[in-house]
Motif scaffolding. Structure first.
Motif, PDB file in Angstrom:
ATOM      1  N   LYS A  20       0.831  -1.204   0.000  1.00 45.65           N
ATOM      2  CA  LYS A  20       0.000   0.000   0.000  1.00 45.65           C
ATOM      3  C   LYS A  20       0.868   1.258   0.000  1.00 45.65           C
ATOM      4  N   LYS A  21       1.917   1.261   0.816  1.00 42.24           N
ATOM      5  CA  LYS A  21       2.811   2.421   0.870  1.00 42.24           C
ATOM      6  C   LYS A  21       3.416   2.699  -0.496  1.00 42.24           C
ATOM      7  N   CYS A  22       3.797   1.651  -1.201  1.00 43.61           N
ATOM      8  CA  CYS A  22       4.383   1.813  -2.533  1.00 43.61           C
ATOM      9  C   CYS A  22       3.344   2.296  -3.539  1.00 43.61           C
ATOM     10  N   TYR A  23       2.133   1.753  -3.469  1.00 41.34           N
ATOM     11  CA  TYR A  23       1.071   2.200  -4.379  1.00 41.34           C
ATOM     12  C   TYR A  23       0.843   3.705  -4.237  1.00 41.34           C
ATOM     13  N   ASP A  24       0.880   4.186  -3.002  1.00 39.55           N
ATOM     14  CA  ASP A  24       0.619   5.608  -2.758  1.00 39.55           C
ATOM     15  C   ASP A  24       1.790   6.492  -3.169  1.00 39.55           C
ATOM     16  N   SER A  25       3.007   6.007  -2.939  1.00 39.19           N
ATOM     17  CA  SER A  25       4.188   6.840  -3.189  1.00 39.19           C
ATOM     18  C   SER A  25       4.699   6.761  -4.608  1.00 39.19           C
ATOM     19  N   GLY A  26       4.346   5.680  -5.305  1.00 40.42           N
ATOM     20  CA  GLY A  26       4.857   5.499  -6.657  1.00 40.42           C
ATOM     21  C   GLY A  26       6.143   4.707  -6.724  1.00 40.42           C
ATOM     22  N   ASP A  27       6.524   4.053  -5.620  1.00 37.42           N
ATOM     23  CA  ASP A  27       7.738   3.234  -5.577  1.00 37.42           C
ATOM     24  C   ASP A  27       7.451   1.883  -6.221  1.00 37.42           C
ATOM     25  N   THR A  28       7.862   1.703  -7.460  1.00 38.87           N
ATOM     26  CA  THR A  28       7.545   0.475  -8.195  1.00 38.87           C
ATOM     27  C   THR A  28       8.482  -0.681  -7.883  1.00 38.87           C
ATOM     28  N   GLN A  29       9.508  -0.446  -7.060  1.00 43.10           N
ATOM     29  CA  GLN A  29      10.492  -1.492  -6.769  1.00 43.10           C
ATOM     30  C   GLN A  29      10.463  -1.966  -5.315  1.00 43.10           C
ATOM     31  N   GLY A  30       9.743  -1.260  -4.447  1.00 45.80           N
ATOM     32  CA  GLY A  30       9.862  -1.488  -3.013  1.00 45.80           C
ATOM     33  C   GLY A  30       8.945  -2.524  -2.412  1.00 45.80           C
ATOM     34  N   GLY A  31       8.106  -3.193  -3.206  1.00 44.58           N
ATOM     35  CA  GLY A  31       7.196  -4.202  -2.684  1.00 44.58           C
ATOM     36  C   GLY A  31       6.827  -5.182  -3.782  1.00 44.58           C
ATOM     37  N   VAL A  32       5.956  -6.128  -3.468  1.00 43.13           N
ATOM     38  CA  VAL A  32       5.466  -7.058  -4.484  1.00 43.13           C
ATOM     39  C   VAL A  32       4.082  -6.613  -4.928  1.00 43.13           C
ATOM     40  N   PHE A  33       3.825  -6.720  -6.231  1.00 44.53           N
ATOM     41  CA  PHE A  33       2.601  -6.173  -6.795  1.00 44.53           C
ATOM     42  C   PHE A  33       1.949  -7.178  -7.737  1.00 44.53           C
ATOM     43  N   PRO A  34       0.753  -7.686  -7.380  1.00 38.77           N
ATOM     44  CA  PRO A  34       0.078  -8.655  -8.229  1.00 38.77           C
ATOM     45  C   PRO A  34      -0.134  -8.119  -9.643  1.00 38.77           C
ATOM     46  N   CYS A  35       0.133  -8.966 -10.620  1.00 35.24           N
ATOM     47  CA  CYS A  35       0.006  -8.559 -12.020  1.00 35.24           C
ATOM     48  C   CYS A  35      -0.043  -9.805 -12.885  1.00 35.24           C
ATOM     49  N   GLY A  36      -0.945  -9.833 -13.858  1.00 38.39           N
ATOM     50  CA  GLY A  36      -1.065 -10.975 -14.750  1.00 38.39           C
ATOM     51  C   GLY A  36      -0.165 -10.876 -15.961  1.00 38.39           C
ATOM     52  N   GLU A  37       0.028 -12.013 -16.624  1.00 40.16           N
ATOM     53  CA  GLU A  37       0.844 -12.043 -17.839  1.00 40.16           C
ATOM     54  C   GLU A  37       0.266 -11.158 -18.937  1.00 40.16           C
ATOM     55  N   VAL A  38      -1.022 -10.889 -18.843  1.00 35.62           N
ATOM     56  CA  VAL A  38      -1.686 -10.043 -19.837  1.00 35.62           C
ATOM     57  C   VAL A  38      -1.138  -8.626 -19.846  1.00 35.62           C
ATOM     58  N   VAL A  39      -0.301  -8.266 -18.879  1.00 39.52           N
ATOM     59  CA  VAL A  39       0.292  -6.929 -18.856  1.00 39.52           C
ATOM     60  C   VAL A  39       1.000  -6.621 -20.174  1.00 39.52           C
ATOM     61  N   GLY A  40       1.507  -7.648 -20.841  1.00 41.74           N
ATOM     62  CA  GLY A  40       2.172  -7.437 -22.113  1.00 41.74           C
ATOM     63  C   GLY A  40       1.259  -7.009 -23.240  1.00 41.74           C
ATOM     64  N   ARG A  41      -0.055  -7.015 -22.989  1.00 42.28           N
ATOM     65  CA  ARG A  41      -1.034  -6.615 -23.999  1.00 42.28           C
ATOM     66  C   ARG A  41      -1.716  -5.297 -23.637  1.00 42.28           C
ATOM     67  N   ILE A  42      -1.169  -4.601 -22.640  1.00 44.33           N
ATOM     68  CA  ILE A  42      -1.716  -3.305 -22.229  1.00 44.33           C
ATOM     69  C   ILE A  42      -0.854  -2.194 -22.815  1.00 44.33           C
ATOM     70  N   HIS A  43      -1.472  -1.290 -23.562  1.00 46.55           N
ATOM     71  CA  HIS A  43      -0.705  -0.271 -24.277  1.00 46.55           C
ATOM     72  C   HIS A  43      -1.206   1.149 -24.057  1.00 46.55           C
ATOM     73  N   ASP A  44      -2.243   1.319 -23.231  1.00 47.66           N
ATOM     74  CA  ASP A  44      -2.739   2.675 -22.984  1.00 47.66           C
ATOM     75  C   ASP A  44      -3.475   2.709 -21.661  1.00 47.66           C
ATOM     76  N   ILE A  45      -3.926   3.916 -21.271  1.00 46.99           N
ATOM     77  CA  ILE A  45      -4.618   4.097 -19.993  1.00 46.99           C
ATOM     78  C   ILE A  45      -5.947   4.812 -20.266  1.00 46.99           C
ATOM     79  N   PRO A  46      -6.948   4.073 -20.705  1.00 43.45           N
ATOM     80  CA  PRO A  46      -8.240   4.687 -21.008  1.00 43.45           C
ATOM     81  C   PRO A  46      -9.072   4.889 -19.756  1.00 43.45           C
ATOM     82  N   THR A  47     -10.209   5.535 -19.901  1.00 40.52           N
ATOM     83  CA  THR A  47     -11.200   5.513 -18.833  1.00 40.52           C
ATOM     84  C   THR A  47     -11.834   4.134 -18.813  1.00 40.52           C
ATOM     85  N   VAL A  48     -12.484   3.807 -17.714  1.00 38.84           N
ATOM     86  CA  VAL A  48     -13.201   2.529 -17.623  1.00 38.84           C
ATOM     87  C   VAL A  48     -14.270   2.440 -18.717  1.00 38.84           C
TER      88      VAL A  48
END
Length: 318
Positions: free
Chosen positions: A271-299
């Motif tokens: 949670k601390k990393c999610y809030d601060s933006g520290d992408t290296q300081g904890g473990v973060f659940p993520c699926g293999e499908v991350v390789g198919r994400i290319h933008d940040i749309p609205t829901v």
């Protein structure tokens, strides 16, 4: 785009938002529900019945569509857990859909049904889905080994697991693990699922309350950017591959105890990393499908795209 799930749950599209820890907020749930899917609030965000009740009220102020509350339980009853408090909050607030996971849902079915809630049970194997059906739940959600977070201990991929469960139960199945667009939605439907659950892809949306550093990382990652750790403590998780995840993997080459691993994988650290933006300081659940994400749309944009792609592709498949 329609299925039996839509009429059962009162939703427009059979697309469910996963209950990823710290991020399944009332705001994101309402955005998914307003876009025609089934948004989900994670009860694990809250410490008391009153806090969850307030979150449910917040969601109701943001949407008049059905949404879900996920209640994740420990495999065995432990001192201080809030399961019954959270069940009571859902019943008293007349939450339309409740998702349970972690152990046998049977003790909670009568009370939830009595309050008018439909029950989804999250399962990781055929045998658990069958047990949930026997307990009286309305729907089972099942995710394959490629999913982010906890895929179970059997390492069975969606291509095999989803049709196996669909053939083994007589209630609707929601399938997940690798879903991010119209093509993967249709694949799940072809495998026998009545709907899909999406986790990682919803993390990379504008409404998700995660630091922009993580959203950029998701867009920049490929399909090899995750790894499974925590097998040594019998709780495997697929996480983004980063400094902390690699540290955990190195520790697991020995014979670690839970207290050796926990400081690296604790929710508070995440949670601390999610809030601060520290992408290296904890473990973060993520699926293999991350390789198919290319933008940040609205829901709304994302769900509209999934629907549009699926409807365009479906007639070409036969």
């Amino acid at each position: 785009m329609n299925s039996s799930l839509c009429s059962l749950l009162g939703i427009q599209y059979p697309i469910m938002q996963g209950a990823f820890q710290w991020l399944a907020t009332p705001e994101l749930a309402a955005a998914v529900s307003n876009a025609g899917g089934l948004g989900t609030i994670s009860a694990s965000l809250y410490q008391t019945k009153e806090e969850l009740t307030e979150a449910i009220a917040r969601a109701k102020s943001l949407t008049d569509k059905p949404f879900c509350v996920n209640i994740s339980m420990f495999p065995e009853v432990v001192e201080g857990e809030k399961t019954w408090d959270f069940i009571a909050a859902c019943c008293q607030s007349q939450v339309p859909v409740v998702e349970l996971s972690g152990r046998d849902p049977k003790p909670f079915v009568e009370e939830l049904h009595g309050a008018g809630a439909k029950i989804i049970h999250k399962s990781t194997a055929v045998r658990f889905a069958q047990k949930a059906e026997a307990a009286g739940v309305d729907v089972v959600s099942v995710v394959g080994f490629e999913c982010g977070g906890a895929p179970g201990n059997d390492d069975v991929t969606s291509m095999v697991l989803i049709p196996s469960v669909a053939s083994a139960v007589h209630i609707p199945v929601i399938g997940g693990g690798g879903v991010c667009d119209g093509r993967s939605y249709l694949a799940m439907r072809a495998l026998g699922a009545e709907g899909v659950v999406i986790g990682t892809r919803f993390m990379a949306t504008q409404e998700c309350a995660i630091h922009p550093n993580f959203k950029k990382l998701l867009v920049d990652s490929n399909e090899r950017a995750t790894m499974v750790v925590q097998r040594s403590i019998d709780f495997p998780h697929r996480n983004l591959k980063n400094e902390t995840t690699l540290q955990v993997a190195e520790l697991e080459k020995g014979n670690p105890k839970l207290e050796d691993i926990f400081p690296y994988v604790s929710g508070k650290r995440q949670k601390k990393c999610y809030d601060s933006g520290d992408t290296q300081g904890g473990v973060f659940p993520c699926g293999e499908v991350v390789g198919r994400i290319h933008d940040i749309p609205t829901v709304q944009q994302l769900i509209n795209r999934i629907v549009r792609e699926a409807e365009a592709i479906a007639p070409t498949l036969l």
